[in-house]
Design an enzyme around this catalytic site. Structure first.
Site, PDB file in Angstrom:
ATOM      1  N   THR A   1       0.826  -1.205   0.000  1.00  0.00           N
ATOM      2  CA  THR A   1       0.000   0.000   0.000  1.00  0.00           C
ATOM      3  C   THR A   1       0.864   1.261   0.000  1.00  0.00           C
ATOM      4  O   THR A   1       0.390   2.333  -0.361  1.00  0.00           O
ATOM      5  CB  THR A   1      -0.901   0.022   1.256  1.00  0.00           C
ATOM      6  OG1 THR A   1      -0.079  -0.288   2.387  1.00  0.00           O
ATOM      7  CG2 THR A   1      -2.024  -1.000   1.148  1.00  0.00           C
TER       8      THR A   1
ATOM      9  N   SER B   1      31.082  -3.907  14.163  1.00  0.00           N
ATOM     10  CA  SER B   1      29.870  -4.717  14.313  1.00  0.00           C
ATOM     11  C   SER B   1      30.265  -6.038  14.953  1.00  0.00           C
ATOM     12  O   SER B   1      31.090  -6.774  14.404  1.00  0.00           O
ATOM     13  CB  SER B   1      29.213  -4.980  12.951  1.00  0.00           C
ATOM     14  OG  SER B   1      28.207  -5.989  13.109  1.00  0.00           O
TER      15      SER B   1
ATOM     16  N   GLY C   1      13.388  -9.647   6.159  1.00  0.00           N
ATOM     17  CA  GLY C   1      12.250  -8.750   5.992  1.00  0.00           C
ATOM     18  C   GLY C   1      11.785  -8.130   7.296  1.00  0.00           C
ATOM     19  O   GLY C   1      10.684  -7.586   7.381  1.00  0.00           O
TER      20      GLY C   1
ATOM     21  N   SER D   1      18.136  -3.442   8.513  1.00  0.00           N
ATOM     22  CA  SER D   1      18.827  -2.277   7.948  1.00  0.00           C
ATOM     23  C   SER D   1      18.282  -0.978   8.553  1.00  0.00           C
ATOM     24  O   SER D   1      19.059  -0.107   8.953  1.00  0.00           O
ATOM     25  CB  SER D   1      18.711  -2.263   6.422  1.00  0.00           C
ATOM     26  OG  SER D   1      17.365  -2.220   6.005  1.00  0.00           O
TER      27      SER D   1
ATOM     28  N   GLU E   1      19.292   5.080   3.263  1.00  0.00           N
ATOM     29  CA  GLU E   1      19.047   3.797   2.587  1.00  0.00           C
ATOM     30  C   GLU E   1      18.804   3.986   1.087  1.00  0.00           C
ATOM     31  O   GLU E   1      19.331   3.255   0.260  1.00  0.00           O
ATOM     32  CB  GLU E   1      17.856   3.073   3.245  1.00  0.00           C
ATOM     33  CG  GLU E   1      17.592   1.718   2.623  1.00  0.00           C
ATOM     34  CD  GLU E   1      17.358   0.597   3.627  1.00  0.00           C
ATOM     35  OE1 GLU E   1      17.399   0.851   4.842  1.00  0.00           O
ATOM     36  OE2 GLU E   1      17.156  -0.543   3.182  1.00  0.00           O
TER      37      GLU E   1
ATOM     38  N   ASP F   1       9.640   1.517   7.294  1.00  0.00           N
ATOM     39  CA  ASP F   1      10.579   0.830   8.183  1.00  0.00           C
ATOM     40  C   ASP F   1      11.243   1.795   9.152  1.00  0.00           C
ATOM     41  O   ASP F   1      11.348   1.524  10.353  1.00  0.00           O
ATOM     42  CB  ASP F   1      11.666   0.121   7.368  1.00  0.00           C
ATOM     43  CG  ASP F   1      11.091  -0.924   6.436  1.00  0.00           C
ATOM     44  OD1 ASP F   1       9.892  -1.232   6.563  1.00  0.00           O
ATOM     45  OD2 ASP F   1      11.843  -1.424   5.581  1.00  0.00           O
TER      46      ASP F   1
HETATM   47  P1  ADP Z   1      16.534  -6.530   6.175  1.00  0.00           P
HETATM   48  O1  ADP Z   1      16.468  -5.058   6.409  1.00  0.00           O
HETATM   49  O2  ADP Z   1      15.251  -7.100   5.709  1.00  0.00           O
HETATM   50  O3  ADP Z   1      17.072  -7.288   7.340  1.00  0.00           O
HETATM   51  P2  ADP Z   1      18.445  -5.682   4.210  1.00  0.00           P
HETATM   52  O4  ADP Z   1      19.088  -6.380   3.080  1.00  0.00           O
HETATM   53  O5  ADP Z   1      17.685  -4.452   3.936  1.00  0.00           O
HETATM   54  O6  ADP Z   1      17.553  -6.783   4.972  1.00  0.00           O
HETATM   55  O7  ADP Z   1      19.553  -5.297   5.279  1.00  0.00           O
HETATM   56  C1  ADP Z   1      20.484  -6.245   5.730  1.00  0.00           C
HETATM   57  C2  ADP Z   1      21.883  -5.644   5.660  1.00  0.00           C
HETATM   58  O8  ADP Z   1      22.027  -4.620   6.672  1.00  0.00           O
HETATM   59  C3  ADP Z   1      22.976  -6.640   5.979  1.00  0.00           C
HETATM   60  O9  ADP Z   1      23.360  -7.363   4.828  1.00  0.00           O
HETATM   61  C4  ADP Z   1      24.093  -5.720   6.447  1.00  0.00           C
HETATM   62  O10 ADP Z   1      24.753  -5.112   5.369  1.00  0.00           O
HETATM   63  C5  ADP Z   1      23.336  -4.622   7.188  1.00  0.00           C
HETATM   64  N1  ADP Z   1      23.261  -4.886   8.635  1.00  0.00           N
HETATM   65  C6  ADP Z   1      22.138  -4.945   9.380  1.00  0.00           C
HETATM   66  N2  ADP Z   1      22.433  -5.172  10.687  1.00  0.00           N
HETATM   67  C7  ADP Z   1      23.791  -5.241  10.762  1.00  0.00           C
HETATM   68  C8  ADP Z   1      24.719  -5.469  11.835  1.00  0.00           C
HETATM   69  N3  ADP Z   1      24.294  -5.657  13.082  1.00  0.00           N
HETATM   70  N4  ADP Z   1      26.040  -5.483  11.530  1.00  0.00           N
HETATM   71  C9  ADP Z   1      26.454  -5.301  10.265  1.00  0.00           C
HETATM   72  N5  ADP Z   1      25.643  -5.093   9.238  1.00  0.00           N
HETATM   73  C10 ADP Z   1      24.318  -5.072   9.450  1.00  0.00           C
HETATM   74 MG    MG Z   2      16.049  -3.596   4.916  1.00  0.00          MG
END
Ligand code: ADP
Ligand code: MG
Length: 379
Positions: free
Chosen positions: A33, A65, A120, A124, A156, A168
């Protein structure tokens, strides 16, 4: 938290000045939506990104991280959109703040997350919003919640290069404990809607189907195109402008049965979100159940974005005692949510796991999601 502070101290040689966090999210209802200027209603997960931080005076950012063990360092000159790697989600926040005219000093940041990545659940946005909250506090920036969400989204969209809506980041920033967040994707109006499954004798179960995503980008683009084309044919700015009263009329003016189904999903899904808000505001959590079921049927039959594993998870959860269930997220895999009587979540999730094993699918993951707080300082 102790591990995080110990890791920070071992990296920098001194203690952090504070710890901040921001959550992942699940969308309760309102799928596809957002780009139709419509409605959705996410809530924040207990799962979050935690960041321990301290300021630096050299316009350098050093970030570790604990999820991948990597330490990266970047300075002002490195802030160029298109940066690759996970550090882009951090550097892009510094960049977005700068683009909006906020002066930001360097910092040491050590972070850890229990938001599943790539499922999902918006790991991120959790990362972006956590970093944004840290930097806003360290630099004493006065930025309203919705504007923080917009800055994180800009990171993003423009710095990382992932085209997403605002839901999000709005959820990670603005959600509050015991509430879902009604979000108007046209006006960006938000409203806290009481949502406490436990109080109603229920639990919100999330099952991650662990289905590998395939063809998602192409299918997503096709759905967007269909919706834009339908809005143009109907002479409205977006499908949000077709109400359920006007649906039959609108469908009669479209001759492609596929486009008709796409429109019917979007219009009825918007209506279900508004209905869900009314029911929750009346204290009727169980009243969500038929809306979840109807949302799933609409995504399966009209928008055609579910896949066999997702449908199997929803059907099995319903048969095992869930009072309502639907896929959540953009589709073609990902998670389902199920509203279950309190104490039944494990049994329902076990039934889904058994059905997956029998069908030869990879084992699903599961957890109970209590609506939690948005981004903020926690220590
Ligand atoms: P979603 O948001 O659905 O989990 P995305 O592909 O949008 O999937 O985001 C995932 C990406 O965000 C990971 O591949 C990494 O690059 C980054 N990310 C998220 N959390 C962390 C973390 N704690 N440490 C390092 N990178 C992270
Ligand atoms: Mg994401």
């Amino acid at each position: 938290m102790e591990n995080l502070i110990a890791a920070f101290t071992s990296l920098t040689g001194s203690a952090p000045v504070g710890v901040w966090s921001a959550p992942g999210r699940v969308n309760l209802i309102g799928e596809h939506t957002d780009y139709n200027d419509g409605f959705c209603m996410p809530f924040a997960l207990p799962h979050r990104v935690l960041v321990a931080a301290a300021p630096r005076t050299d316009r350098t950012w050093r970030v570790q991280s604990l999820n991948n063990g990597e330490v990266v360092t970047f300075s002002g000159e490195d802030l160029v959109p298109g940066m690759s790697g996970w550090q882009a989600y951090v550097a892009g926040v510094v960049w977005a703040l700068g683009e909006a005219g906020h002066a930001v000093d360097g910092a040491d940041l050590v972070l850890t997350s229990d938001v599943p990545m790539g499922a999902g659940l918006s790991s991120s946005a959790a990362l972006e919003c956590a970093v944004l909250t840290v930097l806003a506090d360290l630099n004493e920036l006065d930025i309203a919640g919705i504007d923080r969400a917009k800055l994180a989204r800009r990171c993003e969209n423009e710095f990382v290069g992932a085209p997403t809506g605002l839901m999000d980041q709005a959820a990670s920033t603005l959600c509050t404990e015991g509430h879902a967040l009604f979000f108007d994707c046209r006006s960006f109006e938000t409203r806290q809607v009481p949502f406490d499954p436990a109080e109603a004798g229920l639990e919100l179960l999330v099952v991650d189907t662990n289905t590998p995503h395939t063809h998602v980008d192409g299918e997503y683009a096709e759905r967007r195109r269909s919706c834009d084309q339908a809005a143009a044919t109907l002479g409205v700015p977006a499908l949000r402008d077709i109400t359920s009263d006007g649906l039959a009329d609108a469908l009669a003016r479209l001759d492609d049965p596929i486009i008709q189904r796409r429109v019917r999903h979007v219009v009825t899904e918007d209506e279900r979100v508004l209905d869900a808000v009314r029911r929750l505001e009346a204290g009727d959590v169980a009243g969500l159940a038929p809306l979840l079921d109807a949302s799933h049927a609409s995504m399966r039959d009209d928008f055609e974005i579910t896949v066999p594993t997702v449908d199997l998870a929803v059907e099995t959860a319903r048969r095992a005692g869930a009072i309502g269930a639907r896929m959540t997220g953009g589709g073609f895999g990902g998670c389902i949510i199920a509203l279950v009587p309190r104490g039944e979540a494990d049994r329902v999730a076990d039934a889904v796991a058994a059905a997956f094993a029998e069908a030869g699918h990879a084992a699903p993951d599961r957890f109970i999601a209590a609506p939690s707080a948005g981004a903020g300082r926690i220590a």
